[in-house]
Design a protein around this motif. Sequence first.
Motif, PDB file in Angstrom:
ATOM      1  N   PHE A 159       4.099  -4.075  93.788  1.00 11.27           N
ATOM      2  CA  PHE A 159       3.213  -5.228  93.653  1.00 11.27           C
ATOM      3  C   PHE A 159       2.456  -5.561  94.939  1.00 11.27           C
ATOM      4  N   GLU A 160       3.061  -5.341  96.089  1.00 13.29           N
ATOM      5  CA  GLU A 160       2.415  -5.751  97.334  1.00 13.29           C
ATOM      6  C   GLU A 160       1.710  -4.602  98.051  1.00 13.29           C
ATOM      7  N   ASP A 161       2.324  -3.434  98.070  1.00 13.15           N
ATOM      8  CA  ASP A 161       1.687  -2.305  98.747  1.00 13.15           C
ATOM      9  C   ASP A 161       0.651  -1.621  97.845  1.00 13.15           C
ATOM     10  N   LEU A 162       1.024  -1.401  96.583  1.00 12.03           N
ATOM     11  CA  LEU A 162       0.145  -0.668  95.671  1.00 12.03           C
ATOM     12  C   LEU A 162      -0.699  -1.573  94.769  1.00 12.03           C
ATOM     13  N   ARG A 163      -0.416  -2.880  94.782  1.00 10.97           N
ATOM     14  CA  ARG A 163      -1.168  -3.862  93.989  1.00 10.97           C
ATOM     15  C   ARG A 163      -1.196  -3.486  92.499  1.00 10.97           C
ATOM     16  N   LEU A 164      -0.025  -3.110  91.982  1.00 12.01           N
ATOM     17  CA  LEU A 164       0.073  -2.791  90.561  1.00 12.01           C
ATOM     18  C   LEU A 164       0.047  -4.068  89.729  1.00 12.01           C
ATOM     19  N   HIS A 165      -0.256  -3.895  88.452  1.00 13.13           N
ATOM     20  CA  HIS A 165      -0.306  -5.027  87.525  1.00 13.13           C
ATOM     21  C   HIS A 165       1.017  -5.228  86.806  1.00 13.13           C
ATOM     22  N   ARG A 166       1.737  -4.134  86.539  1.00 16.55           N
ATOM     23  CA  ARG A 166       2.957  -4.225  85.733  1.00 16.55           C
ATOM     24  C   ARG A 166       3.924  -3.129  86.150  1.00 16.55           C
ATOM     25  N   ILE A 167       5.208  -3.503  86.239  1.00 20.47           N
ATOM     26  CA  ILE A 167       6.269  -2.558  86.552  1.00 20.47           C
ATOM     27  C   ILE A 167       7.377  -2.726  85.515  1.00 20.47           C
ATOM     28  N   ASP A 188       1.564 -11.392  88.474  1.00 20.97           N
ATOM     29  CA  ASP A 188       1.532 -12.853  88.577  1.00 20.97           C
ATOM     30  C   ASP A 188       2.945 -13.431  88.585  1.00 20.97           C
ATOM     31  N   GLU A 189       3.831 -12.843  87.782  1.00 22.24           N
ATOM     32  CA  GLU A 189       5.213 -13.318  87.735  1.00 22.24           C
ATOM     33  C   GLU A 189       5.934 -13.024  89.050  1.00 22.24           C
ATOM     34  N   TRP A 190       5.661 -11.865  89.618  1.00 25.36           N
ATOM     35  CA  TRP A 190       6.238 -11.526  90.923  1.00 25.36           C
ATOM     36  C   TRP A 190       5.801 -12.532  91.985  1.00 25.36           C
ATOM     37  N   ARG A 191       4.512 -12.858  92.002  1.00 29.78           N
ATOM     38  CA  ARG A 191       4.017 -13.823  92.998  1.00 29.78           C
ATOM     39  C   ARG A 191       4.649 -15.185  92.797  1.00 29.78           C
ATOM     40  N   ALA A 192       4.842 -15.590  91.550  1.00 33.43           N
ATOM     41  CA  ALA A 192       5.468 -16.887  91.284  1.00 33.43           C
ATOM     42  C   ALA A 192       6.922 -16.895  91.744  1.00 33.43           C
ATOM     43  N   LEU A 193       7.613 -15.790  91.549  1.00 32.64           N
ATOM     44  CA  LEU A 193       8.999 -15.700  91.984  1.00 32.64           C
ATOM     45  C   LEU A 193       9.109 -15.684  93.506  1.00 32.64           C
ATOM     46  N   ARG A 194       8.120 -15.085  94.161  1.00 33.98           N
ATOM     47  CA  ARG A 194       8.134 -14.973  95.615  1.00 33.98           C
ATOM     48  C   ARG A 194       7.658 -16.245  96.311  1.00 33.98           C
ATOM     49  N   ALA A 195       6.932 -17.090  95.598  1.00 37.17           N
ATOM     50  CA  ALA A 195       6.312 -18.258  96.238  1.00 37.17           C
ATOM     51  C   ALA A 195       7.317 -19.141  96.972  1.00 37.17           C
ATOM     52  N   PRO A 196       8.439 -19.528  96.357  1.00 32.61           N
ATOM     53  CA  PRO A 196       9.393 -20.377  97.101  1.00 32.61           C
ATOM     54  C   PRO A 196       9.896 -19.695  98.369  1.00 32.61           C
ATOM     55  N   GLU A 197      10.120 -18.380  98.308  1.00 33.22           N
ATOM     56  CA  GLU A 197      10.586 -17.650  99.482  1.00 33.22           C
ATOM     57  C   GLU A 197       9.529 -17.629 100.576  1.00 33.22           C
ATOM     58  N   ASP A 198       8.250 -17.486 100.170  1.00 32.26           N
ATOM     59  CA  ASP A 198       7.162 -17.447 101.145  1.00 32.26           C
ATOM     60  C   ASP A 198       6.968 -18.784 101.842  1.00 32.26           C
ATOM     61  N   ARG A 199       7.396 -19.880 101.189  1.00 31.38           N
ATOM     62  CA  ARG A 199       7.218 -21.212 101.780  1.00 31.38           C
ATOM     63  C   ARG A 199       8.346 -21.601 102.721  1.00 31.38           C
ATOM     64  N   ARG A 200       9.392 -20.774 102.797  1.00 34.50           N
ATOM     65  CA  ARG A 200      10.500 -21.101 103.688  1.00 34.50           C
ATOM     66  C   ARG A 200      10.034 -21.052 105.148  1.00 34.50           C
ATOM     67  N   PRO A 201      10.506 -21.975 105.977  1.00 34.16           N
ATOM     68  CA  PRO A 201      10.143 -21.927 107.385  1.00 34.16           C
ATOM     69  C   PRO A 201      10.766 -20.715 108.045  1.00 34.16           C
ATOM     70  N   PRO A 202      10.140 -20.171 109.060  1.00 31.32           N
ATOM     71  CA  PRO A 202      10.724 -19.011 109.744  1.00 31.32           C
ATOM     72  C   PRO A 202      12.053 -19.363 110.384  1.00 31.32           C
ATOM     73  N   ALA A 203      12.925 -18.390 110.460  1.00 30.52           N
ATOM     74  CA  ALA A 203      14.229 -18.607 111.081  1.00 30.52           C
ATOM     75  C   ALA A 203      14.048 -18.925 112.563  1.00 30.52           C
ATOM     76  N   PRO A 204      14.837 -19.851 113.121  1.00 34.17           N
ATOM     77  CA  PRO A 204      14.697 -20.175 114.544  1.00 34.17           C
ATOM     78  C   PRO A 204      15.034 -18.983 115.411  1.00 34.17           C
ATOM     79  N   SER A 205      14.331 -18.866 116.520  1.00 32.61           N
ATOM     80  CA  SER A 205      14.605 -17.779 117.451  1.00 32.61           C
ATOM     81  C   SER A 205      15.929 -18.001 118.167  1.00 32.61           C
ATOM     82  N   ALA A 206      16.568 -16.912 118.500  1.00 28.96           N
ATOM     83  CA  ALA A 206      17.828 -17.021 119.236  1.00 28.96           C
ATOM     84  C   ALA A 206      17.555 -17.542 120.637  1.00 28.96           C
ATOM     85  N   PRO A 207      18.420 -18.371 121.161  1.00 28.36           N
ATOM     86  CA  PRO A 207      18.205 -18.913 122.519  1.00 28.36           C
ATOM     87  C   PRO A 207      18.276 -17.816 123.563  1.00 28.36           C
TER      88      PRO A 207
END
Length: 211
Positions: A137-145, A192-211
Amino acid sequence: MPASPAPALPPLPYTPAHPLRTERLDLRPVTLDDTTAIHAYRSLPEVCRYLYSNPIDETTAHEAVTAQAARTTLRTSGDVLQLAVAVRETGHLIGDVTFVLTSTTHRQGGIGYVFHPAHSGHGYATEAARALLKIGFEDLRLHRIQAELDGRNTASARPLERLGMRREGHLRENEFLDGEWTDEVIYALLADEWRALRAPEDRRPPAPSAP
């Protein structure tokens, strides 16, 4: 008003960067050095029971791995990408996965996986299959798998369901395997379903950097 044309696939051929790294796994091309590890699980009757192939001996394993090792690049419809799956922490090979570029015209693909039963119950198949969906879905931009499996193989169906794939079809007695007629089930996911499933994950804040 005429319909908009479907987005084109990226230029082919396509060879993924290796290894493909997930949270716990490395997906990489199969090599002849993997023959013993792949034979260890593909020779088991319980593994091959629901596959479209019989358990393999050592000679057949070498031939099968040789064929798998050549499947590293997608060029056109029908091409197959075969990857070994290793646990990053140990480097131990625990299975192999398959991605099929089913149709460039209709932007469709297929996925499959086989794992050693000694490593079941850890979510490895789900994690590896998610990486295949990302390729499609992301590298090859397929419509259906989609994925097809023996209707009795409920263990292999569970990772697909965890990934949000929809059970679209149940084909009654359409395969003759091991002396009996068996059912086949089909799971699928749209871009479209893949993007909807990924949306909550994409909105997560980045993990804090190690001190």
